[in-house]
Design a protein around this motif. Sequence first.
Motif, PDB file in Angstrom:
ATOM      1  N   GLU A  27       0.797  -1.329   0.076  1.00 35.21           N
ATOM      2  CA  GLU A  27       0.053  -0.128  -0.016  1.00 35.21           C
ATOM      3  C   GLU A  27       0.807   1.391   0.073  1.00 35.21           C
ATOM      4  O   GLU A  27       1.788   1.220   0.612  1.00 35.21           O
ATOM      5  CB  GLU A  27      -0.863   0.028   1.154  1.00 35.21           C
ATOM      6  N   GLU A  28       0.300   2.410  -0.500  1.00 32.74           N
ATOM      7  CA  GLU A  28       1.055   3.525  -0.509  1.00 32.74           C
ATOM      8  C   GLU A  28       1.162   3.994   0.984  1.00 32.74           C
ATOM      9  O   GLU A  28       0.134   3.944   1.872  1.00 32.74           O
ATOM     10  CB  GLU A  28       0.290   4.782  -1.300  1.00 32.74           C
ATOM     11  N   GLY A  29       2.177   4.738   1.355  1.00 32.09           N
ATOM     12  CA  GLY A  29       2.330   5.146   2.786  1.00 32.09           C
ATOM     13  C   GLY A  29       2.794   4.197   3.830  1.00 32.09           C
ATOM     14  O   GLY A  29       3.341   4.772   4.767  1.00 32.09           O
ATOM     15  N   LEU A  30       2.761   2.876   3.611  1.00 28.32           N
ATOM     16  CA  LEU A  30       3.484   2.001   4.615  1.00 28.32           C
ATOM     17  C   LEU A  30       4.893   1.973   4.134  1.00 28.32           C
ATOM     18  O   LEU A  30       5.477   2.001   3.180  1.00 28.32           O
ATOM     19  CB  LEU A  30       3.122   0.640   4.225  1.00 28.32           C
ATOM     20  N   GLU A  31       5.606   1.827   5.160  1.00 25.20           N
ATOM     21  CA  GLU A  31       7.164   1.561   5.200  1.00 25.20           C
ATOM     22  C   GLU A  31       7.568   0.125   4.819  1.00 25.20           C
ATOM     23  O   GLU A  31       6.955  -0.735   5.206  1.00 25.20           O
ATOM     24  CB  GLU A  31       7.813   1.827   6.495  1.00 25.20           C
ATOM     25  N   ALA A  32       8.703   0.094   4.145  1.00 26.32           N
ATOM     26  CA  ALA A  32       8.993  -1.325   3.775  1.00 26.32           C
ATOM     27  C   ALA A  32       9.621  -2.078   4.848  1.00 26.32           C
ATOM     28  O   ALA A  32      10.148  -1.508   5.799  1.00 26.32           O
ATOM     29  CB  ALA A  32      10.092  -1.539   2.736  1.00 26.32           C
ATOM     30  N   TYR A  33       9.320  -3.383   5.063  1.00 28.02           N
ATOM     31  CA  TYR A  33       9.747  -4.181   5.965  1.00 28.02           C
ATOM     32  C   TYR A  33      11.268  -4.398   5.730  1.00 28.02           C
ATOM     33  O   TYR A  33      11.239  -5.070   5.040  1.00 28.02           O
ATOM     34  CB  TYR A  33       8.952  -5.187   6.494  1.00 28.02           C
ATOM     35  N   VAL A  34      12.375  -4.309   6.727  1.00 29.24           N
ATOM     36  CA  VAL A  34      13.645  -4.640   6.290  1.00 29.24           C
ATOM     37  C   VAL A  34      13.851  -5.587   7.715  1.00 29.24           C
ATOM     38  O   VAL A  34      13.542  -5.250   8.810  1.00 29.24           O
ATOM     39  CB  VAL A  34      14.492  -3.265   6.317  1.00 29.24           C
ATOM     40  N   ASP A  35      14.597  -6.551   7.099  1.00 30.04           N
ATOM     41  CA  ASP A  35      15.058  -7.561   8.219  1.00 30.04           C
ATOM     42  C   ASP A  35      16.069  -7.041   9.370  1.00 30.04           C
ATOM     43  O   ASP A  35      16.868  -6.569   8.864  1.00 30.04           O
ATOM     44  CB  ASP A  35      15.592  -8.737   7.605  1.00 30.04           C
ATOM     45  N   GLN A  36      15.563  -7.106  10.574  1.00 32.20           N
ATOM     46  CA  GLN A  36      16.414  -6.493  11.672  1.00 32.20           C
ATOM     47  C   GLN A  36      17.511  -7.715  12.035  1.00 32.20           C
ATOM     48  O   GLN A  36      18.668  -7.088  11.903  1.00 32.20           O
ATOM     49  CB  GLN A  36      15.603  -6.263  12.995  1.00 32.20           C
ATOM     50  N   GLU A  37      17.435  -8.699  12.251  1.00 32.20           N
ATOM     51  CA  GLU A  37      18.197  -9.669  12.654  1.00 32.20           C
ATOM     52  C   GLU A  37      18.008 -11.034  11.921  1.00 32.20           C
ATOM     53  O   GLU A  37      16.876 -11.482  11.746  1.00 32.20           O
ATOM     54  CB  GLU A  37      18.359  -9.887  14.060  1.00 32.20           C
ATOM     55  N   ILE A  38      18.874 -11.498  11.539  1.00 35.16           N
ATOM     56  CA  ILE A  38      18.860 -12.693  10.374  1.00 35.16           C
ATOM     57  C   ILE A  38      19.464 -13.787  11.360  1.00 35.16           C
ATOM     58  O   ILE A  38      20.569 -13.876  11.752  1.00 35.16           O
ATOM     59  CB  ILE A  38      19.592 -12.653   9.201  1.00 35.16           C
ATOM     60  N   PRO A  39      18.711 -14.865  11.621  1.00 35.39           N
ATOM     61  CA  PRO A  39      19.117 -15.779  12.519  1.00 35.39           C
ATOM     62  C   PRO A  39      19.966 -16.660  11.996  1.00 35.39           C
ATOM     63  O   PRO A  39      20.149 -16.904  10.788  1.00 35.39           O
ATOM     64  CB  PRO A  39      17.833 -16.553  13.080  1.00 35.39           C
ATOM     65  N   GLU A  40      21.068 -17.350  12.775  1.00 40.32           N
ATOM     66  CA  GLU A  40      22.024 -18.216  12.186  1.00 40.32           C
ATOM     67  C   GLU A  40      21.600 -19.509  11.787  1.00 40.32           C
ATOM     68  O   GLU A  40      20.316 -19.836  12.378  1.00 40.32           O
ATOM     69  CB  GLU A  40      23.046 -18.491  13.386  1.00 40.32           C
ATOM     70  N   GLU A  41      22.077 -20.357  11.011  1.00 41.91           N
ATOM     71  CA  GLU A  41      21.497 -21.493  10.468  1.00 41.91           C
ATOM     72  C   GLU A  41      21.994 -22.451  11.664  1.00 41.91           C
ATOM     73  O   GLU A  41      22.929 -22.470  12.071  1.00 41.91           O
ATOM     74  CB  GLU A  41      22.531 -21.998   9.229  1.00 41.91           C
ATOM     75  N   LEU A  42      20.950 -23.439  12.086  1.00 38.77           N
ATOM     76  CA  LEU A  42      21.144 -24.175  13.159  1.00 38.77           C
ATOM     77  C   LEU A  42      21.891 -25.391  12.525  1.00 38.77           C
ATOM     78  O   LEU A  42      22.012 -25.738  11.322  1.00 38.77           O
ATOM     79  CB  LEU A  42      19.725 -24.823  13.548  1.00 38.77           C
TER      80      LEU A  42
END
Lengths: 337, 147
Positions: free
Chosen positions: B103-118
């Motif tokens: 939608e217009e006006g919404l901010e894009a979601y950016v990954d904050q923390e990427i978890p490690e591969e188990l």
Amino acid sequence: MNASSILLFMQAEAADSAGLLDQLQQLVKGLPVIMWPIVLAGLGLWLMLPRSGNKRRTLGAALGIIGLGLLASEAPFLADMTDQFVFWILAAVTVVAAVATITMRSAVYAAIWFALSLLGTSGLFFFQGSQFIGVATIVVYAGAIVVTFLFVIMLAQPEGHDIYDRISWGQGSKFVSVLAAASLAGLLAFSLGAVRDDLIENGFREQVAKSLSGISEDQLVEASIDLSNQQQPQIYLTFRSDVNPAQLSVDELRAQVESLAASRTGNITPEILISFQKPHQDLLHHEHMAHFGAQLFSRHLVSVEAAGALLLAALVGAVSILIQGREPRQAEGGSGR
Amino acid sequence: MNEVALLYNYLLIGGLLFTIGLAGFLVRRNMIVMFLCAEMMLQGVSLSFVAWGRYHHDWGGQMMVIFIITVAACEAGVALALVLMLCRQTGNLDISLWQSLREEGLEAYVDQEIPEELIEDRVWPKLTPAGVEPETDEEERLHRTRV
């Protein structure tokens, strides 16, 4: 409608009454009992969804199982204890596999858990006598659709899992989605509870069968009172197919049933609806599945033809999408494909 | 009473399946898993249809489920074709890469923390150590049973 406007609205409401704390207490007391198992199960689900950070899945799983167990205890028991046992096992397999599908970190594992959930629902279909749907679920859903999913995962994501499988996305999406799901489940369960209170009358069927002469308890399949319409309560009586309608004296029947139901219906004279189970409604009759085909191709013939046309259209559409996506690359590289 | 109890139990399970599918659809990022959750919602609805059909002794419930299965198959075909197309553009099945459609006006979601591969997620192939001639089967080499 965003969060701040809702909060402002709530504050304006609270300012009118005695205090926010009192309002909150009233709200908590007013909630139906079935909300708490749903809240617990929702909390468990929220903990189990893929998240970045430390693992809290086992705690989530424990909470979820406790919540679902409490919810299952609210449901009424089936007549036979073996019936109940089989149903609980199938239902447990279905729901546990469904929860595992959405919380798995690997897409391939999720697809396989979904196939297990489909086996559970197929078992549930068999349990209540719709054998064709049970087989169709296994053959079409688990056998074709899930296998297609696995093929696509193989083509698109050969490792089977990736970074974006390990985290959910959106701000607080886990909380909001679990809230939405739990509220919906709570509403559904609450409305079911209202149906149960109106329709289930302990021992009513036995009472009616005893009061009627010449009818044994087995021959009265069902007797239930429907109070959902306030102006006109209705009583449903279903007899088995071997009961002779001429034998039933309708006036005596009406008088007996009305007197027995008087405590529930009050002053209003209920409407009594009598039905007889016809042989093809009897689920153990040997012609059960033949009538399935008859119904499908007589009463729903137009829908079947339309479904066939839809399948053709979908097939052509899918192939055309793939061909169009391929053409520019063919023009560039000229590699014969 | 048994009829109503059966109906109650079936509607409860159907509702649970539907809501679990709903939660999964909103949360997951993998397009295939999102579609699996949509199929799960359809399955929950099928269960409710069959339950109501049995309660009212009406074939209509099972008829509806037949058409639900048909439509789900069509939908799976078309949706997977689209997913493959999208995957070709970006290289993976992540739906958050297509946020330009928001939608217009919404901010894009950016990954904050990427978890490690188990550790249990890592699958390494078994390689022969260098310098050691691998064992060959003459028959296998001449007429390969698998490629």
